[in-house]
Design a protein around this motif. Sequence first.
Motif, PDB file in Angstrom:
ATOM      1  N   PHE A 141       0.838  -1.206   0.000  1.00 21.97           N
ATOM      2  CA  PHE A 141       0.000   0.000   0.000  1.00 21.97           C
ATOM      3  C   PHE A 141       0.867   1.248   0.000  1.00 21.97           C
ATOM      4  O   PHE A 141       0.633   2.199  -0.767  1.00 21.97           O
ATOM      5  N   ASP A 144       2.671   1.617  -3.323  1.00 19.59           N
ATOM      6  CA  ASP A 144       1.743   2.093  -4.350  1.00 19.59           C
ATOM      7  C   ASP A 144       1.586   3.612  -4.303  1.00 19.59           C
ATOM      8  O   ASP A 144       1.435   4.263  -5.341  1.00 19.59           O
ATOM      9  N   GLN A 145       1.609   4.175  -3.085  1.00 18.69           N
ATOM     10  CA  GLN A 145       1.453   5.622  -2.966  1.00 18.69           C
ATOM     11  C   GLN A 145       2.570   6.347  -3.705  1.00 18.69           C
ATOM     12  O   GLN A 145       2.337   7.353  -4.387  1.00 18.69           O
ATOM     13  N   ASP A 190      -5.569   1.495  -3.103  1.00 14.88           N
ATOM     14  CA  ASP A 190      -4.476   2.441  -2.938  1.00 14.88           C
ATOM     15  C   ASP A 190      -4.894   3.881  -3.249  1.00 14.88           C
ATOM     16  O   ASP A 190      -4.402   4.826  -2.627  1.00 14.88           O
TER      17      ASP A 190
END
Length: 401
Positions: A141, A144-145, A190
């Motif tokens: 997560f 993904d940011q 996400d």
Amino acid sequence: RFAQAMAALAVACVPIYMILHHWMTMNAFEPLIWLGCAWCVVRAIDTGDGRWWLGFGALVGLGMENKYSAAFFVLGVAVGLIATRERKWIASRWMWIGAAAALAIFLPNLIWLARHDFPFLVLMRNVRASGRDVVRGPLAFIADQGLIMNPVLAPLWIVGVAWLFRSRYRVLGWTFVAVFFTLMILGGKDYYAAPLYPMAFAAGACAFESITRNSWARGGFIALLAVVTVALTPMVAPVLPVESYLRYQKWIGLEPPQIEHHDMGPLPQWFADEFGWEEMAREVARVYHSLPPEDQARAAIFGNNYGEAGAIDFYGPKYGLPAAVSNHQTYWYWGPREYDGSVVIVLGSDGTGDREHFHSVEIAGRVGHPYARRDRWFPVLVCRGLTDDLRKFWPGIRRWS
């Protein structure tokens, strides 16, 4: 002014915004509403005027009408208030007037939800149980940011959150952290955290302006941001012909993150979902107009997915089609219209389940587009002789998924 320009440039260079703002959905308005709420908090802190909480409440009410995830931002602000000396605002009548304004704006929606047994919660439960969404672990997560927000901008928003904690606006620092980790722990997609970042960009731009008096440092960062943004743009915005995009994706070697489990074709979901709808409507029209006039007069077009039904309703007038019906999500509330089920053109089914409910099922056409998702390839079925009146069937076929 450099900080203002830097913050605006940062927002313009975010890949996930290019995707989400390409369509006019609720996701396109969410960052603006959240940032407006953050601005009201800043103004309340700067001026000491509690009336800004009325503006905050009004925006929250609009935000909840737009998308229920606005509640996460409210939760984050509540954490920030409790964790800082800004908790003094909790005793302010203006904060509670703002809360009342938010509730008043959202109340019609809330009443509808209560009267219909909170279908949104049913939908979320069914989606989670079906495993449709790709659930990312905490590390994935966070990774993904960095990708969806543009890797070059990661230092800007990270420094921005730190700057908020060191400033008199630390309530917003706590807001960012609380919302970010809540979404991560709950297994949110996400992009659910995307509306948080504009305020972090603004804070990071203030820090960047204060520590980089050298124009070369500023110019170098902007140049790097421009180069990476130009490289990423074809992956998230429809600026290339499809075949050129496919060659570019292979050349750049960057695999877009998948957010839902679907049988995909050559394109990522955000592009694949744009293909095949009018072709589907055209094929359905061919099947519909091939029916005898007496069958056309009573034929229903049934979509197993709201997308199929929506495409028929959008393109249908162009091809002389009647309004569609569907049991999927809120389409179900619009009912079976005047159709009785004697003749039904069914979309989005292989016919297996339909044979249990109709006396005859025949494949009259096929839908598929080379660039569309593979689960958008299906036969067009002409079903006759529903075992009971469609209006009697309708209450028991609602599908939230």
